[in-house]
Design an enzyme around this catalytic site. Structure first.
Site, PDB file in Angstrom:
ATOM      1  CE1 TYR A   1     -34.774  19.922  75.242  1.00 11.75           C
ATOM      2  CE2 TYR A   1     -35.616  17.686  75.367  1.00 11.75           C
ATOM      3  CZ  TYR A   1     -35.815  19.024  75.091  1.00 11.75           C
ATOM      4  OH  TYR A   1     -37.042  19.456  74.683  1.00 11.75           O
TER       5      TYR A   1
ATOM      6  CB  CYS B   1     -42.100  21.691  74.278  1.00 11.63           C
ATOM      7  SG  CYS B   1     -42.251  21.905  72.506  1.00 11.63           S
ATOM      8  CG  HIS B   2     -40.124  21.630  77.872  1.00  9.67           C
ATOM      9  ND1 HIS B   2     -40.000  22.515  76.838  1.00  9.67           N
ATOM     10  CD2 HIS B   2     -39.111  20.758  77.740  1.00  9.67           C
ATOM     11  CE1 HIS B   2     -38.941  22.193  76.129  1.00  9.67           C
ATOM     12  NE2 HIS B   2     -38.379  21.137  76.642  1.00  9.67           N
ATOM     13  N   GLY B   3     -44.780  20.724  78.944  1.00 10.06           N
ATOM     14  CA  GLY B   3     -45.928  20.553  79.822  1.00 10.06           C
ATOM     15  C   GLY B   3     -46.453  21.799  80.524  1.00 10.06           C
TER      16      GLY B   3
END
Lengths: 189, 412
Positions: free
Chosen positions: B293, A153-155
């Site tokens: 986001y 998702c965000h590493g």
């Protein structure tokens, strides 16, 4: 009852700034306090009804047979609706996890504090950033730079002890409460 | 009674002398004076209202067919698509309607920003609008979870986990939101209940928003107040017809998406049933959340990133007091106008950043974008309001309209 003016008694005079003003304020304050306490007490059942119910709490522990897991393999089981990673680590992975300088870690924790038997690493498979399931359970998955898990998702990247090493996650992968019932049987929760 | 013979229809008169609703409507939506120079950007409030009505109507029909249970939700949505009479139409109207509701509201918000519609005396109108925007975002998110596909499940997980960023109280709050230890059946149930409730709360706030704007009056492209009857036209038929006319192309575009591109703005992964053990490799929210986001991901710290994302919306609340300019409309403020358009581009760029994987150039762009976003509100608007010298403005709305000499008119 057409006369709606207030009667001019002693109380009315006091309300206009007389000596009884503090008594009146006291009554107002106590009434408001009792009202607020009542409201809070009434609100609590409404709020608490949204917390986990007894049936959800009843599912709080599971038993897992780990006899079929070979060295280097991982399995994923579901506990409280969450994935739990059970990895039987290779000697290299254990060595790598133990060799880390703890002072460099974002959340300093020694590998021995995160396992009961060094070979078995048991973790809640939920990235501590925003709750995705990190990759690394399948042999073909990317495991990140530190050989543990990689969150798509965000590493965020975790090492072979499930500790956060890189990326936005603030904490190490959580270790659930578990006990070895037998060498090949664990109880999670 | 003072207004005994106000209406020709005796039944309406009979009602009006007992419940003055006809009088109220007549006052607010027939004879209400509107600036005679408003342009088509002023139609988007009415268009947003039309979208809200469509959403409530289609949503009610869908709720009669939908089942809020983790084992049945996905199948019940597929049943709506395949078996329910016109179920496909209702669902596509609802899903695309959400996107078009946001399009209308975003245009409405940017119009307010450009023409200074938040400035005194319209602060409360603006604040109520921001509350509407927040309610819309909450409702949209809750609705996205209901089909219980992969994107539904993981959107629910990621968004609820934002609250775990708060120190100490974070985790209990998330457990409370979930009603369990992960996103599960209790979560889906309460999300459905709230998704049904919030649109009516939204409708209530919309009424307050409309009431407030009818006290202070509508702004206009010049940002000059109505000074007399020569500056205004009655709401009906002038504005009603103009709003309806503007709604036609908007609704046509909406219908084009519903009938020909119904899944273009959706995500294919949401046609995979929710699986709590597998996260899709690339999670993105619906397009209307992408700029926020991007702000979240621009900051490599969970708490600060989350705080920045919330702040990006909450900063709108204090905008009426951040703007130090005495002149409302950017038509008379060329420097502010330039930075406004940069801000629009910045929001679009942040949208692209939010849609892209968080690596390489996109991380740098989202950081620059986030910095400009906050600098626009916290530095540029307050400072420019003090130092920019506005262009000369016409004496009145009618002067500008009748002489047709108001050069900056319709510049937007």
């Amino acid at each position: 009852m057409s006369n709606n003016a207030h009667p001019s008694g002693a109380g009315a005079a006091a309300a206009d700034g007389g000596g009884d003003a503090t008594r009146r304020n006291f009554i107002y304050l106590t009434t408001a306090a009792v009202g607020a306490a009542g409201l809070a007490a009434t609100a609590w059942p409404f709020i608490d009804s949204m917390n986990p119910a007894a049936d959800a709490l009843a599912l709080a522990s599971i038993e897992v047979d780990i006899s079929s897991v070979k060295v280097g393999q991982s399995i994923t089981v579901q506990w409280r609706g969450k994935p739990v990673f059970i990895r039987r680590r290779t000697p290299d992975e254990i060595k790598a996890a133990e060799a880390v300088n703890i002072a460099e870690l974002r959340q300093p924790q020694a590998d021995k504090d995160r396992v009961q038997k060094t070979e078995w690493l048991i973790l809640v498979g939920i990235c501590t950033h925003l709750g995705c399931v990190p990759l690394g359970q399948q042999p073909t998955d990317p495991k990140g730079e530190f050989g543990g898990w990689f969150c798509p998702c965000h590493g965020s990247q975790y090492d072979t002890s499930g500790r956060i090493r890189k990326g936005p996650a603030p904490q190490n992968l959580a270790v659930p409460k578990y006990t070895f019932l037998k060498d090949t049987l664990i109880k999670i929760g | 009674m003072a207004h005994a013979s106000k209406f020709k229809n005796p039944i309406i008169n009979w009602i009006d002398t007992r419940l003055p609703l006809p009088s109220l409507l007549h006052h607010e939506y027939v004879e209400f004076p509107m600036p005679r120079n408003i342009n088509y950007l002023w139609a988007f409030g009415a268009i947003a209202m039309i979208m809200l009505m469509i959403m409530i109507a289609t949503g009610l029909m869908l709720a009669m067919q939908y089942t809020a249970n983790v084992n049945l939700a996905f199948a019940s949505v597929e049943r709506i698509m395949r078996d329910v009479n016109y179920g496909w139409l209702l669902r596509y109207l609802h899903a695309n309607g959400a996107a078009f509701f946001f399009i209308a509201v975003y245009i409405h918000i940017f119009r307010g920003l450009y023409y200074g519609s938040y400035q005194k005396p319209r602060e409360l109108v603006w604040i109520l609008g921001v509350i509407i925007f927040l309610l819309m975002m909450a409702t949209g998110f809750l609705g996205y979870v209901l089909p219980w596909g992969q994107m539904s499940f993981w959107a629910a997980t990621v968004i609820t986990n934002l609250f775990s960023a708060f120190p100490i109280v974070g985790d209990p709050i998330v457990t409370w939101l979930w009603g369990g230890f992960s996103v599960d059946n209790p979560t889906l149930n309460r999300f459905f209940a709230l998704h049904f409730l919030l649109p009516f709360v939204l409708l209530g706030v919309v009424m307050l928003h409309a009431s407030a704007v009818h006290i202070v009056g509508s702004n206009n492209p010049l940002g000059i107040d109505i000074k007399g009857p020569q500056d205004s036209v009655p709401f009906h038929p002038y504005v009603t017809i103009k709003d309806l006319f503007a709604a036609c192309p908007f609704l046509l575009l909406y219908c084009y998406f519903v009938f020909f591109e119904p899944n273009t703005m959706a995500h294919p992964d949401n046609y995979i049933p929710a699986n709590p053990l597998v996260t899709p490799s690339h999670i993105v929210p619906e397009w209307y959340f992408l700029p926020l986001y991007a702000v979240l991901r621009a900051i490599p710290d969970k708490l600060i990133g989350t705080a920045a994302m919330f702040a990006a919306v909450l900063v709108l609340f204090i905008l009426p007091w951040l703007d130090t300019s005495k002149v409302k409309s950017c038509a008379f403020k060329p420097v502010s106008r330039f930075f406004f358009w940069v801000f629009v581009l910045d929001c679009i760029m942040l949208g692209f950043c939010g849609a892209s994987p968080p690596e390489g150039i996109w991380v740098i762009l989202s950081r620059l974008g986030a910095v400009y976003y906050f600098a626009y509100f916290l530095v540029l608007i307050p400072v420019l309001g003090k130092i920019e010298k506005p262009l000369p403005r016409p004496a009145s709305i009618s002067e500008s309209v009748l002489k047709n000499s108001g050069k900056p008119m319709e510049k937007a």
